[in-house]
Design an enzyme around this catalytic site. Structure first.
Site, PDB file in Angstrom:
ATOM      1  CG  MET A 106      -1.966  -1.102   1.210  1.00 33.46           C
ATOM      2  SD  MET A 106      -2.955  -1.170   2.746  1.00 33.46           S
ATOM      3  CE  MET A 106      -1.787  -1.990   3.850  1.00 33.46           C
ATOM      4  CB  CYS A 154      -1.661   0.537  -9.128  1.00 32.93           C
ATOM      5  SG  CYS A 154      -1.822   2.262  -8.616  1.00 32.93           S
TER       6      CYS A 154
END
Length: 357
Positions: free
Chosen positions: A33, A115
């Site tokens: 993350m 992503c």
């Protein structure tokens, strides 16, 4: 108590543990993350669980090749087992960076195909690569040839305009033919046009059955499921159909959850018996980081969720938030904040079922 607290910083001459033995277990993982799974968060996570597989933030191939390589790949040996996540699409660059991952001692190198942000799309990074399975396969093949580390792929189950089951299977088959054996599937499509990254984590519906279907269709592949998982009960449900689970935001905002992982999923004794013990075990690391000029606030922002829901937890967070940014702030700020949480209240059984409140 903390069973193991190695302090040595991994250097570029380090030999990866993965090259010397078995691959790391992916039964329980914490997702990569951006801005969150920094080395400082990962150190805390490791004080709570010995066995959880940790991932770095995504690092682009361009940053590693043209930037400060040592800074981007710096980590502490206490973080092992640890995987490096790469963002990129050029096969030669990916191969070069996969070799760097081995050289710096990582246990796995992972390619980001999930992503959805506009910024990475413009550089052919992330979820947009779901629309280019041949390019992903070329990159994976080059990475495998460049390193002895396991090469894995984290991906969505589709993108807008390419969101059918057949297209997902085409993607998996082409990448598997290139040599990839481990697929970490976020059980949502990514909508590349019109949704922000945050919206892409919430609006597209979760389709766990599609990830289960991948394991059923390709039983020889390792399939790890990701997306919206919050409790151990949910993990057990997913593990009946997949090889492993990956948690993201829940593991960050509620890090004490990790204290139950070793016992529940690996049959081992807990790494930490209390939140106080886990934080105290970080003190030497915090001091060593301060000594090399790291700003205290860069470390303490990852500690704010440790006492969530505990008596004194709000005072703990407030004290750190109000003082860690001050010039010259040091370990005493953390010690003072820790003293605001009654220790008796923090002595508790590690979580074994639902995520702690």
């Amino acid at each position: 108590m903390i069973a193991n607290q190695p302090q040595k910083t991994a250097a570029k001459s380090a030999t990866s543990r993965a090259t010397a033995g078995a691959e790391p277990s992916r039964r329980f993982c914490v997702a990569p993350m951006m801005d969150w799974t920094t080395s400082h968060y990962r150190y805390l996570a490791r004080m709570l669980s010995r066995h959880t597989l940790l991932y770095t933030e995504m690092v682009t191939t361009g940053a590693l090749i043209h930037g400060d390589t040592e800074r981007f790949l710096r980590h502490n040996e206490a973080e092992y087992p640890l995987a490096l996540q790469l963002g990129g699409s050029d096969a030669r660059e990916l191969a070069h960076c996969a070799a760097l991952a081995e050289r710096f001692g990582f246990d796995e190198v992972n390619l980001n195909v999930g992503c959805p942000s506009d910024r990475v799309q413009n550089n052919m990074i992330g979820a947009c690569l779901m629309g280019h399975p041949d390019k992903v396969a070329d990159g994976v093949r080059a990475m495998i040839e460049a390193t002895d580390l396991p090469v894995t792929v984290k991906h969505r189950i589709g993108i807008d305009g390419r969101e059918s089951w057949e297209e997902l299977c085409e993607f998996v088959e082409k990448v598997a033919d290139a040599g990839c054996r481990t697929f970490i599937a976020h059980a949502r499509i990514a909508i590349l046009d019109g949704l922000s990254p945050k919206e892409n984590r919430e609006i597209p519906p979760l389709k766990y059955d599609w990830v289960y279907g991948l394991k059923e269709k390709y039983p020889d592949l390792e399939i790890i499921i990701n997306g919206g998982i919050k409790t151990f009960d949910e993990c057990h449900q997913h593990l009946a159909h997949t090889d492993g689970v990956m948690l993201g935001r829940e593991a960050y905002h509620n890090p004490w959850l990790l204290a139950g992982v070793d016992q529940v999923f690996f049959g081992d004794t807990p790494a930490a018996t209390s939140r106080h013990d886990a934080l105290r075990a970080m003190f030497p690391f915090i001091e060593s980081e301060l000594a090399r000029g790291v700003y205290l606030g860069h470390m303490t922002r990852h500690l704010l969720g440790l006492f969530h829901g505990q008596p004194g937890g709000r005072r703990f967070r407030r004290h750190i938030s109000e003082n860690a940014h001050r010039p010259g702030a040091g370990l005493e700020v953390v010690e003072q904040a820790l003293a605001m949480v009654p220790e008796q209240a923090a002595e508790e059984t590690a979580p074994s079922g639902h995520a702690m409140a």
